[in-house]
Scaffold this active site. Structure first.
Site, mmCIF file in Angstrom:
data_model
loop_
_atom_site.group_PDB
_atom_site.id
_atom_site.type_symbol
_atom_site.label_atom_id
_atom_site.label_comp_id
_atom_site.label_asym_id
_atom_site.label_seq_id
_atom_site.Cartn_x
_atom_site.Cartn_y
_atom_site.Cartn_z
ATOM 1 N N CYS A 10 5.604 -2.263 -6.724
ATOM 2 C CA CYS A 10 6.960 -1.962 -7.181
ATOM 3 C C CYS A 10 7.769 -3.245 -7.022
ATOM 4 O O CYS A 10 7.194 -4.328 -6.895
ATOM 5 C CB CYS A 10 7.570 -0.773 -6.441
ATOM 6 S SG CYS A 10 7.940 -1.039 -4.691
ATOM 7 N N ASN A 13 8.676 -3.477 -2.529
ATOM 8 C CA ASN A 13 7.604 -3.014 -1.650
ATOM 9 C C ASN A 13 8.132 -2.347 -0.386
ATOM 10 O O ASN A 13 7.576 -2.496 0.702
ATOM 11 C CB ASN A 13 6.648 -4.170 -1.311
ATOM 12 C CG ASN A 13 5.354 -3.740 -0.647
ATOM 13 O OD1 ASN A 13 4.833 -4.447 0.196
ATOM 14 N ND2 ASN A 13 4.803 -2.605 -1.023
ATOM 15 N N CYS A 15 9.781 1.076 -0.954
ATOM 16 C CA CYS A 15 9.957 2.496 -1.302
ATOM 17 C C CYS A 15 8.726 3.050 -2.023
ATOM 18 O O CYS A 15 7.905 3.736 -1.431
ATOM 19 C CB CYS A 15 11.199 2.714 -2.169
ATOM 20 S SG CYS A 15 12.764 2.373 -1.343
ATOM 21 N N ARG A 16 8.616 2.740 -3.301
ATOM 22 C CA ARG A 16 7.586 3.370 -4.131
ATOM 23 C C ARG A 16 6.171 2.911 -3.834
ATOM 24 O O ARG A 16 5.272 3.743 -3.647
ATOM 25 C CB ARG A 16 7.904 3.139 -5.613
ATOM 26 C CG ARG A 16 9.191 3.811 -6.040
ATOM 27 C CD ARG A 16 9.598 3.394 -7.425
ATOM 28 N NE ARG A 16 10.015 1.985 -7.434
ATOM 29 C CZ ARG A 16 10.277 1.294 -8.519
ATOM 30 N NH1 ARG A 16 10.154 1.856 -9.708
ATOM 31 N NH2 ARG A 16 10.667 0.038 -8.449
ATOM 32 N N SER A 17 5.923 1.612 -3.799
ATOM 33 C CA SER A 17 4.538 1.163 -3.609
ATOM 34 C C SER A 17 3.997 1.447 -2.207
ATOM 35 O O SER A 17 2.833 1.853 -2.092
ATOM 36 C CB SER A 17 4.353 -0.305 -4.015
ATOM 37 O OG SER A 17 5.200 -1.161 -3.311
ATOM 38 N N ASP A 127 12.874 4.483 -9.110
ATOM 39 C CA ASP A 127 13.224 3.849 -7.842
ATOM 40 C C ASP A 127 14.235 4.734 -7.110
ATOM 41 O O ASP A 127 15.339 4.957 -7.604
ATOM 42 C CB ASP A 127 13.824 2.472 -8.111
ATOM 43 C CG ASP A 127 14.008 1.658 -6.838
ATOM 44 O OD1 ASP A 127 13.915 2.229 -5.723
ATOM 45 O OD2 ASP A 127 14.246 0.447 -6.965
#
Length: 162
Positions: A10, A13, A15-17, A127
């Protein structure tokens, strides 16, 4: 046996990934596939290098039995394109950034993670950084579905025989 190396990407690095990394690691552990994979996450930008995942992401994941606190943000580097077999971006913008910096011979490794969950009819993991708690729950739902689809694809393609 050579491990299947997967990198989730993301922007920052945090939140999402890392959520995808944690979800996928839990997913493969629960299916006795942990020894088959090497999993990591990174960001296309160096905003948060060395930081733990966002506390809201950690809390939402922990409520589902997934621990993220050990993950530390890092930026994608040139070696990642060679090392990883699958580089799975959370959204179009980060996918485009990856394509721009990736040597031609490795571009086939880059895909949107939600390509593995076409039934969701959504191509991007949004996000959640500037939103409320629901955004982190939604990320978890999406990456869980994509994780399942990714494993099913690897099995269908004969890459994964378990």
């Amino acid at each position: 046996m050579r491990k299947i190396k997967v990198l989730f990407v993301c922007m920052g690095n945090i939140c999402r990934s890392p959520t995808a990394e944690g979800v996928f690691n839990t997913f493969i552990l629960n299916r006795n596939l942990a020894d088959v994979f090497e999993v990591d996450s990174a960001g296309t930008h160096a905003y948060h290098v060395g930081d733990a995942p966002d506390l809201r992401a950690q809390k939402a994941a922990r409520e589902r039995g997934i621990e993220l606190k050990h993950i530390r943000a890092r930026k994608v580097n040139t070696a990642d394109f060679e090392v990883f077999d699958h580089i799975l971006a959370m959204d179009e913008e980060n996918c485009a950034i990856l394509f721009e910096s990736c040597p031609d011979e490795y571009r086939h490794k880059i895909r949107l993670f939600l390509d593995y969950a076409p039934h969701l009819r959504q191509s991007e993991v949004p996000d959640p950084y500037y939103g409320g708690a629901y955004g982190f729950e939604r990320v978890l739902d999406l990456v869980e579905a994509a994780s399942e689809g990714f494993i099913e694809t690897l099995q269908r393609e004969g890459v994964l025989t378990s």
